[in-house]
Motif scaffolding. Structure first.
Motif, mmCIF file in Angstrom:
data_model
loop_
_atom_site.group_PDB
_atom_site.id
_atom_site.type_symbol
_atom_site.label_atom_id
_atom_site.label_comp_id
_atom_site.label_asym_id
_atom_site.label_seq_id
_atom_site.Cartn_x
_atom_site.Cartn_y
_atom_site.Cartn_z
ATOM 1 N N CYS A 153 -6.499 -5.778 -7.280
ATOM 2 C CA CYS A 153 -5.682 -4.590 -7.518
ATOM 3 C C CYS A 153 -4.482 -4.935 -8.403
ATOM 4 O O CYS A 153 -4.166 -4.217 -9.359
ATOM 5 N N ALA A 154 -3.822 -6.047 -8.096
ATOM 6 C CA ALA A 154 -2.633 -6.448 -8.867
ATOM 7 C C ALA A 154 -2.979 -6.664 -10.331
ATOM 8 O O ALA A 154 -2.223 -6.263 -11.228
ATOM 9 N N LYS A 155 -4.138 -7.280 -10.583
ATOM 10 C CA LYS A 155 -4.551 -7.531 -11.964
ATOM 11 C C LYS A 155 -4.884 -6.225 -12.689
ATOM 12 O O LYS A 155 -4.563 -6.049 -13.864
ATOM 13 N N LEU A 156 -5.536 -5.306 -11.999
ATOM 14 C CA LEU A 156 -5.869 -4.016 -12.608
ATOM 15 C C LEU A 156 -4.611 -3.212 -12.918
ATOM 16 O O LEU A 156 -4.515 -2.579 -13.982
ATOM 17 N N ASP B 252 -2.628 -1.241 -16.253
ATOM 18 C CA ASP B 252 -2.424 0.204 -16.132
ATOM 19 C C ASP B 252 -3.697 0.942 -15.732
ATOM 20 O O ASP B 252 -3.945 2.068 -16.151
ATOM 21 N N THR B 253 -4.523 0.285 -14.909
ATOM 22 C CA THR B 253 -5.786 0.864 -14.454
ATOM 23 C C THR B 253 -5.623 1.448 -13.056
ATOM 24 O O THR B 253 -5.161 0.750 -12.152
ATOM 25 N N PRO B 254 -5.989 2.707 -12.832
ATOM 26 C CA PRO B 254 -5.903 3.283 -11.490
ATOM 27 C C PRO B 254 -6.887 2.608 -10.534
ATOM 28 O O PRO B 254 -7.950 2.138 -10.948
ATOM 29 N N VAL B 255 -6.504 2.571 -9.256
ATOM 30 C CA VAL B 255 -7.293 1.869 -8.233
ATOM 31 C C VAL B 255 -7.486 2.758 -7.014
ATOM 32 O O VAL B 255 -6.539 3.393 -6.539
ATOM 33 N N ILE B 256 -8.724 2.787 -6.529
ATOM 34 C CA ILE B 256 -9.034 3.420 -5.249
ATOM 35 C C ILE B 256 -9.514 2.324 -4.297
ATOM 36 O O ILE B 256 -10.452 1.590 -4.628
ATOM 37 N N PHE B 257 -8.869 2.191 -3.159
ATOM 38 C CA PHE B 257 -9.367 1.278 -2.129
ATOM 39 C C PHE B 257 -10.424 2.002 -1.308
ATOM 40 O O PHE B 257 -10.211 3.134 -0.862
ATOM 41 N N LEU B 258 -11.558 1.351 -1.123
ATOM 42 C CA LEU B 258 -12.646 1.890 -0.304
ATOM 43 C C LEU B 258 -12.933 0.840 0.750
ATOM 44 O O LEU B 258 -13.585 -0.172 0.487
ATOM 45 N N THR B 259 -12.441 1.050 1.964
ATOM 46 C CA THR B 259 -12.415 -0.032 2.945
ATOM 47 C C THR B 259 -12.576 0.458 4.373
ATOM 48 O O THR B 259 -12.297 1.625 4.671
ATOM 49 N N ILE B 260 -12.986 -0.449 5.230
ATOM 50 C CA ILE B 260 -13.094 -0.132 6.662
ATOM 51 C C ILE B 260 -11.742 -0.239 7.346
ATOM 52 O O ILE B 260 -11.560 0.235 8.468
ATOM 53 N N VAL B 261 -10.772 -0.832 6.672
ATOM 54 C CA VAL B 261 -9.443 -1.053 7.254
ATOM 55 C C VAL B 261 -8.664 0.253 7.287
ATOM 56 O O VAL B 261 -8.375 0.847 6.244
ATOM 57 N N ASP B 262 -8.333 0.710 8.494
ATOM 58 C CA ASP B 262 -7.557 1.944 8.619
ATOM 59 C C ASP B 262 -6.220 1.712 9.306
ATOM 60 O O ASP B 262 -5.578 2.650 9.776
ATOM 61 N N ASP B 263 -5.788 0.438 9.338
ATOM 62 C CA ASP B 263 -4.496 0.095 9.932
ATOM 63 C C ASP B 263 -3.365 0.702 9.093
ATOM 64 O O ASP B 263 -3.339 0.548 7.869
ATOM 65 N N GLU B 264 -2.429 1.370 9.760
ATOM 66 C CA GLU B 264 -1.377 2.086 9.042
ATOM 67 C C GLU B 264 -0.551 1.163 8.154
ATOM 68 O O GLU B 264 -0.206 1.516 7.024
ATOM 69 N N ARG C 95 1.058 -0.651 2.814
ATOM 70 C CA ARG C 95 1.149 -1.762 1.860
ATOM 71 C C ARG C 95 0.383 -1.449 0.580
ATOM 72 O O ARG C 95 0.869 -1.726 -0.524
ATOM 73 N N ALA C 96 -0.801 -0.860 0.733
ATOM 74 C CA ALA C 96 -1.624 -0.540 -0.438
ATOM 75 C C ALA C 96 -0.889 0.397 -1.381
ATOM 76 O O ALA C 96 -0.833 0.161 -2.594
ATOM 77 N N PHE C 97 -0.319 1.455 -0.838
ATOM 78 C CA PHE C 97 0.391 2.404 -1.693
ATOM 79 C C PHE C 97 1.666 1.786 -2.270
ATOM 80 O O PHE C 97 2.034 2.073 -3.418
ATOM 81 N N VAL D 286 -1.631 1.241 -5.321
ATOM 82 C CA VAL D 286 -2.950 1.860 -5.183
ATOM 83 C C VAL D 286 -2.824 3.381 -5.340
ATOM 84 O O VAL D 286 -1.893 3.995 -4.822
ATOM 85 N N ASP D 287 -3.757 3.972 -6.063
ATOM 86 C CA ASP D 287 -3.681 5.405 -6.342
ATOM 87 C C ASP D 287 -4.329 6.263 -5.265
ATOM 88 O O ASP D 287 -3.971 7.428 -5.105
ATOM 89 N N ASP D 288 -5.304 5.702 -4.538
ATOM 90 C CA ASP D 288 -5.971 6.453 -3.484
ATOM 91 C C ASP D 288 -6.561 5.472 -2.470
ATOM 92 O O ASP D 288 -6.797 4.299 -2.796
#
Length: 215
Positions: free
Chosen positions: A60-63, A67-79, A84-86, A90-92
């Motif tokens: 994500c950091a490299k993208l 200036d590339t948008p990033v969507i995380f698609l993950t099983i991790v739903d910890d608040e 941290r992602a946002f 991270v865009d979504d």
């Protein structure tokens, strides 16, 4: 780019994205993802967060540097991880299991938003050029260029993989006083660029014609 090590999920996603007209590069590891980001300018990254060889945050950091948008698609739903992602740009954030049509809608929205953005980052070889600040980086390291060296690099960056004649370059470049650069001076500045950028950008001399820089 899709970073996903679950082949069942990946194959379904690639199929769905292809059907929507998107060209998808699927990678299964952090190592392959980092190499892909280095080699290619993507319009969007869809990233799993937890991979056997590392974290999606690294990719994500490299993208985001490009200036590339990033969507995380993950099983991790910890608040805390979502926050941290946002915080890290991270865009979504989509939690598995997910509905494919919802994800496609999010992808479309991000790409439509990106179409309206004038990209300020241009990637060339291992360098990134911030056209807003006028700064050039090799990885994380800033490279100091003169105004004329910077303009020459920008010409190469905007004409990647094209053979540029010396005349075509000279028509677009001038010195600090607004005077056209002489042919011999162009040779000197190409030499200086090569010395400053090293192997990060390969400037190929096409003897008797001009130069070509591949992406």
């Amino acid at each position: 780019m899709l970073l996903e090590d679950d082949m069942m999920i990946a194959s379904g996603l690639v199929y769905a994205l292809n059907n929507e007209g998107y060209e998808v590069l699927h990678v299964c590891s952090i190592k392959d993802a980092l190499q892909a980001v280095k080699d290619t300018q993507f319009d969007l990254g869809i990233l799993d967060m937890q991979l056997p060889d590392g974290s999606g945050f690294e990719v994500c950091a490299k993208l985001k540097r490009k200036d590339t948008p990033v969507i995380f698609l993950t099983i991790v739903d910890d608040e805390s991880e979502v926050v941290r992602a946002f915080d890290e740009g991270v865009d979504d954030y989509v939690v598995k299991p997910f509905r494919i049509r919802e994800l496609l809608a999010r992808v479309k929205r991000r790409l439509n938003e990106q179409d309206g953005v004038n990209r300020e980052i241009i990637a060339l070889g291992e360098t990134s050029i911030n056209t807003t600040s006028g700064k050039v980086y090799i990885g994380e390291k800033s490279v100091e260029l003169t105004a004329l060296e910077y303009r020459l690099l920008l010409i190469f960056a905007r004409n990647q993989s094209k053979l540029l004649t010396r005349s075509q370059i000279l028509e677009q470049i001038w010195d600090v006083d607004g005077n056209y650069v002489e042919d011999n001076t162009l040779t000197v500045y190409v030499k200086r660029l090569r010395e400053k950028l090293g192997d990060a950008v390969k400037i190929e001399t096409v003897r008797g014609i001009g130069y070509r820089v591949d992406s």
